[in-house]
Scaffold this active site. Structure first.
Site, mmCIF file in Angstrom:
data_model
loop_
_atom_site.group_PDB
_atom_site.id
_atom_site.type_symbol
_atom_site.label_atom_id
_atom_site.label_comp_id
_atom_site.label_asym_id
_atom_site.label_seq_id
_atom_site.Cartn_x
_atom_site.Cartn_y
_atom_site.Cartn_z
ATOM 1 N N LYS A 91 0.991 4.330 -2.808
ATOM 2 C CA LYS A 91 0.935 5.662 -2.289
ATOM 3 C C LYS A 91 2.014 6.408 -2.789
ATOM 4 O O LYS A 91 2.034 7.748 -3.027
ATOM 5 C CB LYS A 91 0.161 5.887 -0.923
ATOM 6 C CG LYS A 91 -0.985 5.182 -0.763
ATOM 7 C CD LYS A 91 -1.957 6.109 -1.623
ATOM 8 C CE LYS A 91 -3.431 5.744 -1.249
ATOM 9 N NZ LYS A 91 -4.467 6.484 -2.185
ATOM 10 N N TYR A 103 0.800 -1.137 0.022
ATOM 11 C CA TYR A 103 0.047 0.130 0.003
ATOM 12 C C TYR A 103 0.897 1.380 0.158
ATOM 13 O O TYR A 103 0.679 2.245 -0.744
ATOM 14 C CB TYR A 103 -0.741 0.033 1.137
ATOM 15 C CG TYR A 103 -1.754 1.075 1.186
ATOM 16 C CD1 TYR A 103 -3.048 1.323 0.429
ATOM 17 C CD2 TYR A 103 -1.443 2.253 2.244
ATOM 18 C CE1 TYR A 103 -3.901 2.431 0.743
ATOM 19 C CE2 TYR A 103 -2.495 3.289 2.328
ATOM 20 C CZ TYR A 103 -3.579 3.493 1.570
ATOM 21 O OH TYR A 103 -4.380 4.591 1.738
#
Length: 254
Positions: A159, A155
């Protein structure tokens, strides 16, 4: 050029992934600020309920499908006549130990968090460039783009990619008066956060521990994030581009 005197109700914002959590509050705040707002998402029932509640228009879209971003932007412009603001909010969460994460989970996370977001930026950027009015693109990233947390590597990488894209796109699109910025929320009271806290052995102690690690001593609300997005979308931020604003209570400043 963006006209600071233009009435807000003449401007149009598209907010992706606006069917729950932070996305709903971003869309709600932009409506309250007088913009005409289009929200997108895959859950039609939930999205239509949100749209009715906040006074927005809903356009269904699975942004991982080929051509979906172009179709969404085209539908937005057809329905509202223009596009001035894109909030790239749609994302999927991922937790898991990095060395045990299958390749297909990595690809799935990047399909939504990076590839679909890039496609939305491209489609919105072309519409803004061709209209000749400039615009504002806001990528919702995360504090995890800048720090390391166990089980959040995939994740975080997705990002982090969007953070890097923000700075590069800001420079490339500046000649068209298209501003590109990022908002990086810290721990925020979303349904996902509430579920995580509820699963802990001692939810109250967990929440106290999380808040204690934040200089401002509290968890962010979705409204905190929405207020920052609203500023970057406004004419008041007309000279701000290529930056990332952490909405984390000072966590990254430590």
């Amino acid at each position: 050029m963006l006209n600071p005197e233009a009435p807000e109700q003449s401007r149009v914002a598209l907010v992706t992934g606006a069917t729950s959590g932070i996305g709903v509050e971003i869309a709600r705040r932009l409506v309250e600020d007088g913009l005409r707002v289009v929200i997108s998402g895959r859950s039609r029932e939930r999205a239509e309920s949100v749209a009715d509640d906040i006074g927005a228009r809903f356009i269904a879209a699975d942004l991982t499908a080929p051509g979906a971003a172009d179709e969404l932007v085209a539908a937005t412009v057809a329905a509202e006549g223009r596009l001035d603001v894109l909030v790239n909010n749609a994302a999927s969460d991922h937790t898991g130990w990095l060395l045990d994460t299958p390749a297909d989970e990595v690809r799935t996370t990047f399909e939504t968090n990076v590839f679909a977001a890039i496609a939305c930026l491209q489609a919105a950027g072309r519409a803004m460039r061709d209209a000749g009015r400039g615009g504002s693109i806001i990528n919702i990233t995360s504090r995890l783009a800048s720090i390391g947390v166990p089980t959040m590597s995939v994740y975080s990488a997705s990002k982090g990619a969007m953070l890097a894209l923000t700075t590069a796109a800001a420079v490339e699109l500046a000649p068209h008066d298209i501003r590109v910025n990022a908002v990086a929320p810290g721990m925020t009271r979303t349904p996902l956060y509430e579920s995580w806290v509820a699963e802990q052995d001692d939810p109250a102690a967990t929440e106290q521990r999380v808040a204690a690690a934040i200089p401002l001593q509290r968890i962010a609300t979705p409204q905190d994030v929405a207020a920052t997005v609203a500023f970057l979308a406004s004419p008041g931020a007309a000279y701000i581009t290529g930056t990332s604003i952490p909405v984390d209570g000072g966590y990254l400043a430590q």
